[in-house]
Structure formats: structure tokens, C-alpha cells
Design an enzyme around this catalytic site. Structure first.
Site, PDB file in Angstrom:
ATOM      1  N   SER A  30      38.535  45.551  43.513  1.00 42.53           N
ATOM      2  CA  SER A  30      38.624  44.121  43.185  1.00 42.53           C
ATOM      3  C   SER A  30      38.632  43.220  44.410  1.00 42.53           C
ATOM      4  O   SER A  30      38.399  42.023  44.293  1.00 42.53           O
ATOM      5  CB  SER A  30      39.878  43.845  42.353  1.00 42.53           C
ATOM      6  OG  SER A  30      41.039  44.190  43.081  1.00 42.53           O
ATOM      7  N   ASP A 325      46.771  35.270  43.651  1.00 41.99           N
ATOM      8  CA  ASP A 325      47.337  35.616  42.342  1.00 41.99           C
ATOM      9  C   ASP A 325      48.427  36.677  42.407  1.00 41.99           C
ATOM     10  O   ASP A 325      48.781  37.250  41.388  1.00 41.99           O
ATOM     11  CB  ASP A 325      46.222  36.062  41.389  1.00 41.99           C
ATOM     12  CG  ASP A 325      45.522  37.335  41.868  1.00 41.99           C
ATOM     13  OD1 ASP A 325      45.945  37.898  42.888  1.00 41.99           O
ATOM     14  OD2 ASP A 325      44.552  37.759  41.219  1.00 41.99           O
ATOM     15  N   HIS A 328      45.549  39.426  45.043  1.00 44.86           N
ATOM     16  CA  HIS A 328      44.337  39.054  45.772  1.00 44.86           C
ATOM     17  C   HIS A 328      44.557  37.783  46.576  1.00 44.86           C
ATOM     18  O   HIS A 328      45.464  37.011  46.281  1.00 44.86           O
ATOM     19  CB  HIS A 328      43.195  38.870  44.768  1.00 44.86           C
ATOM     20  CG  HIS A 328      43.043  40.050  43.851  1.00 44.86           C
ATOM     21  ND1 HIS A 328      43.549  40.050  42.571  1.00 44.86           N
ATOM     22  CD2 HIS A 328      42.503  41.266  44.054  1.00 44.86           C
ATOM     23  CE1 HIS A 328      43.300  41.226  42.011  1.00 44.86           C
ATOM     24  NE2 HIS A 328      42.671  41.989  42.883  1.00 44.86           N
TER      25      HIS A 328
END
Ligand SMILES: *[C@@H]1O[C@H](CO)[C@@H](O)[C@H](O)[C@H]1NC(C)=O
Ligand SMILES: *[C@@H]1O[C@H](CO)[C@@H](O)[C@H](O)[C@H]1NC(C)=O
Ligand SMILES: *[C@@H]1O[C@H](CO)[C@@H](O)[C@H](O)[C@H]1NC(C)=O
Length: 358
Positions: A30, A325, A328
Site C-alpha cells: 500500500s 491516516d 500511511h
């Protein structure tokens, strides 16, 4: 006079290197997925794209800034239906571990795994895609030799699988030799396909992530680093991974002296964000999330009001935060990290330098 010569040198320098790579290929999770998995919605993407692209940030990722820095377009995800891959593709998948499903299945830990996109599977997809870009194996070797390959970060999700499966960190550490071996095997397969320029990032000091700090906040002050206030045992795990990864890369470099395998020190830059956030304009520090639960707890993080979920909100100034978040990073943090890879010191020699191979 002097200034114009300088400007000339700077612009020709930039030109020389912006034309150096014909393509960019990325593998990872991610931290670098640019759209293979699109699960969340706005405010992801709000700063740069204005809509959610699948990127786990408010804007661009490190790999986007690397692409811009070497004069190539943002990478299309390899699963994009209608994209041209002539200048590269991105095989990264949100939630991808380095190791295959079976490794975790055998250990009773496969419940939380929801993608099959290990290092080897991503390299398989690259290998399958290549003929459509460059034709014959020999032509593809030439093509790949002129491309920049970024392999990682990988590992974060492997350790999460153990940690969130309830395993103690000491036991999760036993994955590290397997994970770093898998990354090295992926790198070596890419070399076999013609890769000459490889960047391999390590993992981040995850003990500084608001997510872990919230979930594993302890009363024992010795759990925390004295300068960072991060969870030491998680950072020790990251450090161990990076040590074994570098050992693997050194071994590969000796075995393949004609290629350039460069470690990207993700950890050191992030650590510096934590130690000295004001140096980078991070007025809200590195341990407080922007998107999520501003004002709640020590870390602005609440599992029940995660970014883009009901009850979450976005901080007033995103650029003063490292963490977007809780896991990240913000576009601002990504830009700074990419600069450190393009121009040094966190890739050595830096990506935009003449002293590497070619
Ligand atoms: C696919 O590509 C064609 C030709 O470049 C373009 O006209 C079309 O809008 C694209 N479709 C999508 C869904 O992006
Ligand atoms: C991943 O592969 C394994 C078999 O190797 C399979 O059991 C599992 O369902 C797959 N997971 C997904 C999300 O496709
Ligand atoms: C979010 O909030 C709205 C309005 O309060 C509600 O209708 C909806 O079900 C909630 N969604 C979730 C996923 O909780």
C-alpha cells in the site's frame, strides 16, 4: 554570466538524467500501490488528484515523485484495463505481503490475508506483461536494462499478519529471514530478466505509526524510545528486517557486479521526521495522524473513526503532518522522502547521479 552558465549546467544535468530511463517498474504494497486496489474514497486523493485513485495518501506517493523526477509519467497499475505500459507499470498491491499465502496458512495466520500478491507473484505478473511491451526475450532484456526497478517496500504486511494474528513480536521476528530472502529472490529474478538498476527500500520504523502507538500503548515507559516516544519493540523488528535485507543485497551485489542494487533507507528518513519534525515543517509532529480523529487521544487515531469512515475528519493543515491516516504518509512526507532518494542521502549513490552503472 556566471549565473547563466550555472543555469545551463543545471538544466542540461536535469535533461541528461530525465532521459536516462526508458521506463519505471514498481513492486510493493500500500505504500506504493497506485490503483490496483481501490477500496477507500475521498478524502484519500484530495490534495492532488481531487478524487480517490487507490493511493493510500492525500496525494502523490513516493513512486509518483520518483517518476516525475526521472521524467516519466505516473505509473499505471498493472491491472489497468486501458493503459499503456510502454513507460512502466506498477505491480504493487494494497495489503501485499512479501511471502506467499501458504507460508501464513501453514502457521494458522491466513485469515487476515485478502490479496495474493507476494513478491514472486508480482514478478510473475511482470514477466507475463513484458512481451506485450517489448517483444522477444532478447529485446525485453535490452528494454529492462534501461528501466529503473523499485522493489518494495515489502515486509510491513508480513509482520502485521503475525502481530494482528496475536503472535508475540519475538515469534514474528522469525519471519524476517524468510521475508528478506523472498525479496532477494525477487530482485534476482528481475536481474535474470535484464534489470540493471534496482532500488530496494527497507521497512519503516512502524513503532512510530499512530496505529501501533494507539493499539499497543503501554504503561511501561521503557516500551518507548526516550527521544522518539515510539514503541521500541516494533522499531527493533523493522531494524532487524533492514539489517538482514542489506545483507542479502550486499550478497547479490557481489554476485552480480555488473548491476546496481541500491538500498533505499526509508527508516532513517522517517526516524529523522520523528526526531526533528520542525526541520521539515511538520509542526504537528510525526506521531499524530491528520485524517482520522483530530484532537482525540495522543495520536489523533481512533480505530472506529479511521480516515474516510464515519466520524473521521481531516486536519486543517495536512502539510504539517507526517502521518496521513495512522499508517500511511502525507504527500508532503512522500515528496521529502523521494527527494532523499533522487538526490541523496537516503539512496547512495542517489537515483539522479552519474556514478551508478550505465
Ligand atoms: C481507452 O482508450 C481509448 C483510446 O486511447 C480512449 O479513447 C478511451 O477513452 C479509454 N477508455 C477508458 C475507459 O479509459
Ligand atoms: C490466495 O491463494 C490461496 C491458495 O494459494 C487461496 O486459498 C486463497 O483463497 C487466495 N486468496 C485470494 C484473496 O485470492
Ligand atoms: C454513516 O453515517 C450515516 C449517517 O449517520 C449512516 O446512515 C450510515 O449507515 C453510516 N455508515 C456506516 C458505515 O457506519
Amino acid at each position: 554570466m556566471k549565473l547563466s552558465i550555472l543555469l545551463f549546467l543545471v538544466s542540461s544535468f536535469h535533461l541528461a538524467f530525465s532521459q536516462r530511463y526508458n521506463a519505471l517498474f514498481n513492486f510493493g504494497d500500500s505504500l506504493s500501490d497506485t490503483g490496483n486496489v481501490v477500496i477507500a474514497g475521498l478524502p484519500y486523493g484530495m490534495t492532488y488528484f481531487g478524487h480517490h485513485t487507490g493511493r493510500c495518501s492525500d496525494g502523490r506517493l513516493i513512486i509518483d515523485f520518483i517518476a516525475e523526477g526521472i521524467g516519466l509519467p505516473h505509473l499505471p497499475p498493472n491491472t489497468a484495463k486501458n493503459a499503456s505500459f510502454n513507460q512502466g507499470a506498477n505491480f504493487a498491491f494494497i495489503a501485499a505481503p512479501a511471502l506467499p499465502f501458504d507460508f501464513y496458512h501453514q502457521r494458522g495466520l491466513s485469515k487476515g490475508l485478502w490479496v495474493n500478491a507476494s513478491v514472486h507473484q508480482q514478478v510473475d505478473r511482470f514477466e507475463k506483461l513484458l512481451p506485450s511491451i517489448c517483444g522477444s526475450p532478447q529485446d525485453c532484456k535490452d528494454f529492462v536494462s534501461k528501466s529503473l526497478m523499485v522493489v518494495g517496500e515489502f515486509g510491513g504486511n508480513d509482520y502485521n499478519t503475525g502481530i494482528f494474528g496475536g503472535w508475540p513480536i519475538t515469534k514474528v521476528s522469525s519471519f524476517v529471514p524468510h521475508v528478506t530472502q523472498a525479496i532477494a529472490e525477487g530482485v534476482e529474478r528481475l536481474i535474470g530478466l535484464g534489470a540493471v538498476n534496482l532500488i530496494v527500500p527497507g521497512v519503516l520504523p512502524v513503532g512510530c505509526f499512530p496505529l501501533y502507538l494507539t493499539l499497543y500503548d503501554g504503561k511501561d515507559p521503557t516500551d518507548f524510545g526516550p527521544r522518539t516516544r515510539c514503541l521500541r519493540r516494533f522499531n527493533t523488528l523493522s531494524w532487524y528486517h533492514n539489517t538482514l535485507l542489506r545483507r542479502q543485497l550486499d550478497r547479490l551485489q557481489k554476485k552480480h557486479p555488473a548491476v546496481s542494487i541500491r538500498y533505499a533507507d526509508f527508516y532513517a528518513q522517517y526516524f529523522d521526521f520523528v526526531i526533528d519534525p520542525l526541520k521539515y515543517g511538520f509542526k504537528d509532529g510525526a506521531l499524530r495522524t491528520c485524517c482520522g480523529a483530530p484532537g482525540q487521544g495522543k495520536y489523533n487515531f481512533n480505530l472506529h473513526a479511521k480516515c474516510d469512515q464515519n466520524g473521521s475528519s481531516v486536519c486543517p493543515d495536512i502539510s504539517t503532518h507526517v502521518s496521513w491516516d495512522g499508517i500511511h504518509m502525507t504527500e508532503t512526507a512522500h515528496r521529502i522522502i523521494a527527494q532523499g532518494w533522487l538526490n541523496g542521502p537516503y539512496v547512495d549513490p542517489p537515483i539522479l547521479s552519474s556514478s551508478s552503472n550505465n
